[in-house]
Design a protein around this motif. Structure first.
Motif, PDB file in Angstrom:
ATOM      1  N   ALA A  42      16.556  20.213 -27.995  1.00  0.00           N
ATOM      2  CA  ALA A  42      15.818  21.166 -28.878  1.00  0.00           C
ATOM      3  C   ALA A  42      14.435  21.288 -28.560  1.00  0.00           C
ATOM      4  O   ALA A  42      13.958  22.038 -29.455  1.00  0.00           O
ATOM      5  CB  ALA A  42      16.307  20.794 -30.303  1.00  0.00           C
ATOM      6  N   GLN A  43      13.897  20.596 -27.757  1.00  0.00           N
ATOM      7  CA  GLN A  43      12.424  20.570 -27.564  1.00  0.00           C
ATOM      8  C   GLN A  43      12.352  21.215 -26.139  1.00  0.00           C
ATOM      9  O   GLN A  43      12.840  20.998 -25.134  1.00  0.00           O
ATOM     10  CB  GLN A  43      11.903  19.109 -27.630  1.00  0.00           C
ATOM     11  CG  GLN A  43      12.372  18.534 -28.757  1.00  0.00           C
ATOM     12  CD  GLN A  43      11.700  17.010 -28.872  1.00  0.00           C
ATOM     13  OE1 GLN A  43      10.698  16.631 -28.068  1.00  0.00           O
ATOM     14  NE2 GLN A  43      12.164  16.362 -29.893  1.00  0.00           N
ATOM     15  N   PRO A  44      10.931  21.722 -25.833  1.00  0.00           N
ATOM     16  CA  PRO A  44      10.634  22.217 -24.589  1.00  0.00           C
ATOM     17  C   PRO A  44      10.332  21.107 -23.290  1.00  0.00           C
ATOM     18  O   PRO A  44       9.316  20.878 -23.081  1.00  0.00           O
ATOM     19  CB  PRO A  44       9.469  23.039 -24.898  1.00  0.00           C
ATOM     20  CG  PRO A  44       8.780  22.311 -26.048  1.00  0.00           C
ATOM     21  CD  PRO A  44       9.848  21.887 -26.713  1.00  0.00           C
ATOM     22  N   VAL A  45      11.394  20.502 -23.072  1.00  0.00           N
ATOM     23  CA  VAL A  45      11.362  19.366 -22.218  1.00  0.00           C
ATOM     24  C   VAL A  45      12.132  19.635 -20.943  1.00  0.00           C
ATOM     25  O   VAL A  45      13.236  20.138 -21.341  1.00  0.00           O
ATOM     26  CB  VAL A  45      11.798  18.119 -22.966  1.00  0.00           C
ATOM     27  CG1 VAL A  45      11.831  16.958 -21.870  1.00  0.00           C
ATOM     28  CG2 VAL A  45      10.785  17.717 -24.082  1.00  0.00           C
ATOM     29  N   VAL A  46      11.787  19.516 -19.764  1.00  0.00           N
ATOM     30  CA  VAL A  46      12.546  19.505 -18.705  1.00  0.00           C
ATOM     31  C   VAL A  46      13.420  18.334 -18.615  1.00  0.00           C
ATOM     32  O   VAL A  46      13.066  17.194 -18.494  1.00  0.00           O
ATOM     33  CB  VAL A  46      11.619  19.587 -17.299  1.00  0.00           C
ATOM     34  CG1 VAL A  46      12.355  19.537 -16.129  1.00  0.00           C
ATOM     35  CG2 VAL A  46      10.594  20.499 -17.399  1.00  0.00           C
ATOM     36  N   LEU A  47      14.858  18.691 -18.689  1.00  0.00           N
ATOM     37  CA  LEU A  47      15.858  17.699 -18.304  1.00  0.00           C
ATOM     38  C   LEU A  47      16.525  17.418 -16.972  1.00  0.00           C
ATOM     39  O   LEU A  47      16.841  18.502 -16.578  1.00  0.00           O
ATOM     40  CB  LEU A  47      16.836  17.763 -19.589  1.00  0.00           C
ATOM     41  CG  LEU A  47      16.486  17.726 -21.078  1.00  0.00           C
ATOM     42  CD1 LEU A  47      17.813  18.011 -21.774  1.00  0.00           C
ATOM     43  CD2 LEU A  47      15.613  16.525 -21.374  1.00  0.00           C
ATOM     44  N   VAL A  48      16.304  16.347 -16.387  1.00  0.00           N
ATOM     45  CA  VAL A  48      16.936  16.217 -14.968  1.00  0.00           C
ATOM     46  C   VAL A  48      18.116  15.038 -15.184  1.00  0.00           C
ATOM     47  O   VAL A  48      17.660  14.172 -15.564  1.00  0.00           O
ATOM     48  CB  VAL A  48      15.708  15.993 -13.994  1.00  0.00           C
ATOM     49  CG1 VAL A  48      16.295  15.766 -12.673  1.00  0.00           C
ATOM     50  CG2 VAL A  48      14.862  16.963 -13.990  1.00  0.00           C
ATOM     51  N   GLY A  49      19.272  15.102 -14.387  1.00  0.00           N
ATOM     52  CA  GLY A  49      20.057  14.254 -14.577  1.00  0.00           C
ATOM     53  C   GLY A  49      20.543  13.726 -13.222  1.00  0.00           C
ATOM     54  O   GLY A  49      20.582  14.500 -12.097  1.00  0.00           O
ATOM     55  N   ILE A  50      20.813  12.560 -12.856  1.00  0.00           N
ATOM     56  CA  ILE A  50      21.538  11.963 -11.750  1.00  0.00           C
ATOM     57  C   ILE A  50      22.726  10.973 -12.338  1.00  0.00           C
ATOM     58  O   ILE A  50      22.505  10.256 -13.015  1.00  0.00           O
ATOM     59  CB  ILE A  50      20.335  10.979 -11.043  1.00  0.00           C
ATOM     60  CG1 ILE A  50      19.153  11.714 -10.290  1.00  0.00           C
ATOM     61  CG2 ILE A  50      21.321  10.305 -10.059  1.00  0.00           C
ATOM     62  CD1 ILE A  50      18.243  10.866  -9.706  1.00  0.00           C
ATOM     63  N   ASP A  51      23.945  11.534 -11.802  1.00  0.00           N
ATOM     64  CA  ASP A  51      25.127  11.163 -12.307  1.00  0.00           C
ATOM     65  C   ASP A  51      25.851  11.117 -11.248  1.00  0.00           C
ATOM     66  O   ASP A  51      26.672  11.864 -10.530  1.00  0.00           O
ATOM     67  CB  ASP A  51      25.759  12.100 -13.272  1.00  0.00           C
ATOM     68  CG  ASP A  51      26.979  11.424 -14.064  1.00  0.00           C
ATOM     69  OD1 ASP A  51      27.503  10.428 -13.600  1.00  0.00           O
ATOM     70  OD2 ASP A  51      27.654  12.032 -14.911  1.00  0.00           O
ATOM     71  N   CYS A  52      26.206   9.641 -10.441  1.00  0.00           N
ATOM     72  CA  CYS A  52      26.776   9.393  -9.328  1.00  0.00           C
ATOM     73  C   CYS A  52      28.333   9.327  -9.621  1.00  0.00           C
ATOM     74  O   CYS A  52      28.864   9.102  -8.901  1.00  0.00           O
ATOM     75  CB  CYS A  52      26.322   8.121  -8.581  1.00  0.00           C
ATOM     76  SG  CYS A  52      24.742   8.370  -7.947  1.00  0.00           S
TER      77      CYS A  52
END
Length: 457
Positions: free
Chosen positions: A205-215
């Motif tokens: 809900a915030q203007p934040v860049v979300l990046v994921g690494i899920d192996c």
């Protein structure tokens, strides 16, 4: 006939006692508000001075006070307890401030917390230092971690997410500005994924860049793909994504350096060493990198994979060391995180200031999370029961620690929140090649009787 009248007279009180006992077990909040709170307040007011004296929290009165008591009354001069403030009831307990007498410190009151708990008939007593000479006692009437209900009022500022409930009935707020990077450990079914789920939806809900690494082929983070700016689902993709993040960090440093080209007469508010000092129209959006099962990035089977592993670990260490000023933060999750993972593991762990340890399978895993910052918390994390998923011990480099528990959030609700906030994802061109594919939802005809399949946890 007399016996029947006696039984009828006893039936009312017995029903009340039985109802109170049932409410205490099934509805502790209701029991506390109706029965527990008045009883505890009565005990506190009636036994305050004697309890403080028994706990060793009183001191001898000053000479002038003793003379005044002898001159005005014939009472015996007694030791002086800390002056009590107004009792403030809450939905989970009550709060009260104490003004310490000369010669006392907050640690003296904290050491007597267990005695105060038994004397006043509450579940727990927590002590908080308010200002010099004043402490706050937070009395908790029941086990708030048994059934988690987050406080209605909680500060939700940029990069601050109320993600769990503390044992003193206050919200545990994950603040990235204060604690940039965090390590979250926990065995299977310990609640680690639930913690991550609440954290992602809070940031969505915030203007934040979300990046994921899920192996794990993306099974944990893929449901949030609509809100993620980038997602890597295996070590090969992670090896391509991490250099891009390092380059993004370097570009942000170049932007800060350009602003630091200080000319004569430059206003002080324009001089900065991180992105938060940049003008709002020039400031890049903060970026949070979630890594699930970090051990998968360290495991290798061939020489080629070992070289790739060393490169990824080096890039992660650089992000952990230098990312804060560039607005890049790490959230690293796993079951274990020790030297046995390979070169660079302990160095990376040392950069992760925040620590959250759920139930683990052995004491060594707990020491990996908390042993180097809060040794007293290791035994507390080892005592977490399997039937309490989501319960964890949180600590930081200050040495403080406390128990928390994450509220339940279904995967369907979390995914729906991410879909509803997908438009808030900032645009980062460098991450466009890694943006996950999000299939469109099928249209349901009006009046259709079809229902969605239930989600199995």
């Amino acid at each position: 006939m007399t016996d029947l009248v006696t039984l009828a007279e006893l039936g009312g009180p017995l029903a009340v006692i039985g109802g109170a006992a049932y409410a205490r077990h099934a509805y502790p909040a209701v029991y506390w508000s109706t029965v527990g709170l008045p009883l505890s307040v009565a005990r506190l007011l009636a036994s305050y001075s004697s309890t403080m004296d028994a706990c060793g929290l009183t001191v001898e009165p000053s000479r002038w006070r003793a003379l005044a008591v002898r001159a005005t009354t014939r009472r015996e001069v007694r030791p002086v307890p800390p002056r009590r403030g107004i009792i403030r009831p809450t939905s989970t307990g009550l709060r009260m401030r104490l003004r310490l007498v000369p010669g006392q410190e907050p640690a003296d009151v904290a050491a007597s917390a267990e005695r105060l708990r038994h004397a006043w008939g509450v579940h727990a007593v927590h002590v908080r230092d308010v200002k010099p000479g004043v402490v706050e006692l937070r009395l908790v009437g029941f086990d708030v971690l048994q059934k988690v209900r987050m406080p209605r009022r909680s500060d939700s500022r940029p990069l601050q997410v109320p993600v769990a409930l503390r044992e003193d009935a206050t919200a545990f707020v994950r603040d990235y500005r204060t604690v940039p990077h965090e390590l979250v450990l926990g065995a299977t079914l310990s609640g680690k994924s639930m913690y991550l789920r609440n954290l992602v939806t809070g940031l969505a809900a915030q203007p934040v860049v979300l990046v994921g690494i899920d192996c794990k082929r993306g099974v944990e983070l893929a449901p949030f793909a609509s809100r993620l700016s980038a997602l890597a689902t295996d070590p090969d993709q992670a090896a391509e994504l991490l250099p891009v993040l390092v380059k993004e960090m370097e570009d942000r440093y170049d932007l800060i350096k350009t602003r630091q080209g200080i000319a004569p007469g430059t206003a002080e508010e324009l001089i900065t060493s991180d992105i938060w000092g940049l003008p709002e129209d020039e400031r890049p959006a903060p970026l949070v990198l979630f890594i699930d099962e970090v051990a998968e990035l360290f495991m290798v089977a061939t020489r080629k994979e070992e070289e790739r592993r060393d490169e990824m670990v080096t890039q992660l260490i650089r992000l952990a060391q230098l990312g804060r000023a560039a607005g890049i933060y790490l959230e690293v999750c796993g079951q274990r995180f020790g030297a046995e993972l390979g070169k660079g593991a302990t160095m990376l762990r040392a950069q992760l200031t925040g620590r959250v340890c759920h139930r683990v399978n052995d004491e060594a895993s707990a020491k990996m999370a908390l042993g180097d910052i809060a040794p007293e918390a290791v035994q507390a994390s080892c005592a977490i029961a399997p039937e309490l998923p989501g319960l964890a011990v949180v600590g930081d480099t200050s040495g403080g620690w406390s128990r928390i528990r994450t509220p339940y959030l279904s995967l369907a609700d979390a995914a729906a929140t991410c879909r509803a906030t997908a438009h808030l994802a900032p645009d980062v061109p460098a991450l466009s090649p890694f943006r996950p594919y999000v299939p469109s939802l099928p249209d349901v005809a009006p009046g259709s009787m079809a229902t969605a399949r239930p989600v199995t946890e």
